[in-house]
Design a protein around this motif. Sequence first.
Motif, PDB file in Angstrom:
ATOM      1  N   ALA A 111      -3.071  30.226 -35.836  1.00 44.42           N
ATOM      2  CA  ALA A 111      -3.571  30.192 -37.419  1.00 44.42           C
ATOM      3  C   ALA A 111      -3.815  28.615 -37.557  1.00 44.42           C
ATOM      4  O   ALA A 111      -4.992  28.608 -38.290  1.00 44.42           O
ATOM      5  N   GLU A 139      -7.912  37.073 -33.884  1.00 41.12           N
ATOM      6  CA  GLU A 139      -7.609  36.070 -34.481  1.00 41.12           C
ATOM      7  C   GLU A 139      -7.251  36.221 -35.972  1.00 41.12           C
ATOM      8  O   GLU A 139      -5.990  35.639 -36.371  1.00 41.12           O
ATOM      9  N   MET A 140      -7.699  37.227 -36.463  1.00 41.75           N
ATOM     10  CA  MET A 140      -7.103  37.705 -37.930  1.00 41.75           C
ATOM     11  C   MET A 140      -5.934  38.230 -38.013  1.00 41.75           C
ATOM     12  O   MET A 140      -5.081  38.099 -38.738  1.00 41.75           O
ATOM     13  N   ILE A 158     -13.743  38.443 -34.306  1.00 39.14           N
ATOM     14  CA  ILE A 158     -12.782  37.625 -35.219  1.00 39.14           C
ATOM     15  C   ILE A 158     -11.449  38.464 -35.376  1.00 39.14           C
ATOM     16  O   ILE A 158     -10.557  37.880 -35.666  1.00 39.14           O
ATOM     17  N   LEU A 159     -11.592  39.690 -34.938  1.00 40.12           N
ATOM     18  CA  LEU A 159     -10.361  40.484 -35.534  1.00 40.12           C
ATOM     19  C   LEU A 159      -8.866  40.161 -34.647  1.00 40.12           C
ATOM     20  O   LEU A 159      -7.859  39.867 -35.361  1.00 40.12           O
ATOM     21  N   ARG A 188     -12.260  25.326 -38.792  1.00 43.22           N
ATOM     22  CA  ARG A 188     -13.223  25.438 -40.180  1.00 43.22           C
ATOM     23  C   ARG A 188     -13.075  24.243 -40.802  1.00 43.22           C
ATOM     24  O   ARG A 188     -14.144  24.199 -41.599  1.00 43.22           O
ATOM     25  N   ALA A 213      -7.471  28.181 -36.047  1.00 38.98           N
ATOM     26  CA  ALA A 213      -8.123  28.887 -36.882  1.00 38.98           C
ATOM     27  C   ALA A 213      -8.401  27.805 -38.136  1.00 38.98           C
ATOM     28  O   ALA A 213      -9.754  27.832 -38.399  1.00 38.98           O
ATOM     29  N   VAL A 264      -3.318  35.590 -37.364  1.00 40.86           N
ATOM     30  CA  VAL A 264      -3.212  34.885 -38.673  1.00 40.86           C
ATOM     31  C   VAL A 264      -2.236  35.600 -39.401  1.00 40.86           C
ATOM     32  O   VAL A 264      -1.455  35.299 -40.165  1.00 40.86           O
ATOM     33  N   LEU A 265      -2.507  36.934 -39.644  1.00 43.07           N
ATOM     34  CA  LEU A 265      -1.628  37.892 -40.528  1.00 43.07           C
ATOM     35  C   LEU A 265      -0.239  37.611 -39.954  1.00 43.07           C
ATOM     36  O   LEU A 265       0.834  37.899 -40.816  1.00 43.07           O
TER      37      LEU A 265
END
Length: 534
Positions: free
Chosen positions: A140, A509-510, A506-507, A147, A143, A513-514
Amino acid sequence: MTVSAPPVGPSDQLEPQATRPSGAARLLRLVPAAVAALSGVLLYVSFPPRTLWWLALPAFALFGWVLRGRGWKAAAGLGYLFGLGFLLPLLVWTGVEVGPGPWLALVAVEAVLVALVGVGVAAVSRLPAWPLWAAALWTAGEAVRARVPFGGFPWGKIAFGQADGVFLPLAAVGGTPVLGFAVVLCGFALYEVVRLVLDRRRTREVSRSAAAIALLGVAVPVLGALAARPLVSDRAEDGTATVAVIQGNVPRLGLEFNAQRRAVLDYHARETERLAARVAAGEVPRPDFVLWPENSSDIDPFAYADAADVTDKAAEAIGAPVSVGGVVEREGKLYNEQILWDPVKGPTQTYDKRQVQPFGEYLPLRSLLGAINKNWTTMVRQDFSRGSKPGVFDIGGTRVGLATCYEAAFDWAVRDTVTHGAQMISVPSNNATFDRSEMTYQQLAMSRVRAVEHSRTVTVPVTSGVSAIIMPDGRITQRTGMFVADSLVQKVPLRSSETPATRLGILPEMALVLIAAGGVGWAVGAGLRGRRAG
């Protein structure tokens, strides 16, 4: 005779003397800080040009040791030291030509984000299966760093240090987030295994579930990487193409690499003509197309007839289309552009770089920086504008995806060339401004990871080196030296199938992060309940 003692007043009572910690005790207090910084250095050593990828595991094991059970303030400090130990040497090349100021400022900001990850890791370290939550938190953090600020700076992703490692096939499963997560999980779990073994020796007791989870944390990433190996292939699916990579070199190192008008263009044209002579002599096969680096034309070929003429002659000599990198001005805006130059038709297709580099190609906070020091704004006199469309050149039926230099560090910038039909990828770059630093090797490793991530041949034409041809399995089959003129010619496989990483985008990585958010939420909730109960 009885003698009574006078009463003892408060001032006469003996008070316990505060004992000062000994020198050894004071040194022991510094051990966690020293270990945090040194484990960061250890992580740096695992990165290219060295092939010591496995050092990332003990680096994160030690990082887990210093963070486990810490309060948030200590964790922030230790995380910051880890970030400094890692990023200061890794990014030293950013100050090669502009001095230490930008380098130190960049590292100071990036290390803050690492410090925040440290706080999170310390919080979840009290939870069951904490290596899982901690590794997700690191992902995370990556990530976020990819950005913000100013569009992000993904340099130093753990995945980019694993081009020679056993975990590399995981890039094809879920891209750089999954590859990096697996390495960090294995490192944290390795520490947990050692901790439980030591606890077992001391107490003769250990939780079987905790031991099983720790062992799985080490084993699953390794077994997952082995299971993913069938996804890595250099088999041609759409035939082959003979590609030439040109490295023309530059007249001088540093920021003034293009100070001599048209010299860089002339160097690349000359090397292309040398290659044409070798083709005519039968020494190498004729390429289907030729790839020049970023900034290989140091003057705008659309604005200056002599530049167009030089490029025309080079394309005619080799008898194949040439992808030329130039700085182009349109309607008052600057673009870092790749131009496909046909030997008969001239320029036919273009791609404008979309992820432009802050402080290198555009200057954030220009007015503020100018107010502080006018000299700072002269480094980037005019900001580059961003392109808006993915770069995929159709060259005689071969679809070549383009990710210009800095873009190779960004997952999305490479992936969408493949989702738009690229059968191979080119990463034209200009590293002449970074001297002989490790930067070019770090970037080359990124391209190797991208090759496996998307199962595509990747070519890396660089003005001054290191240029290379990389197979879809991440192997470098040809490479040049640094600051030499050279060319590479090879028949490479073309592929059109998509890896799970390409399809999922991106899934993964998402999802990680969750998981990180869930771990932090659990840790915070447990802490609040503990306070209420106390």
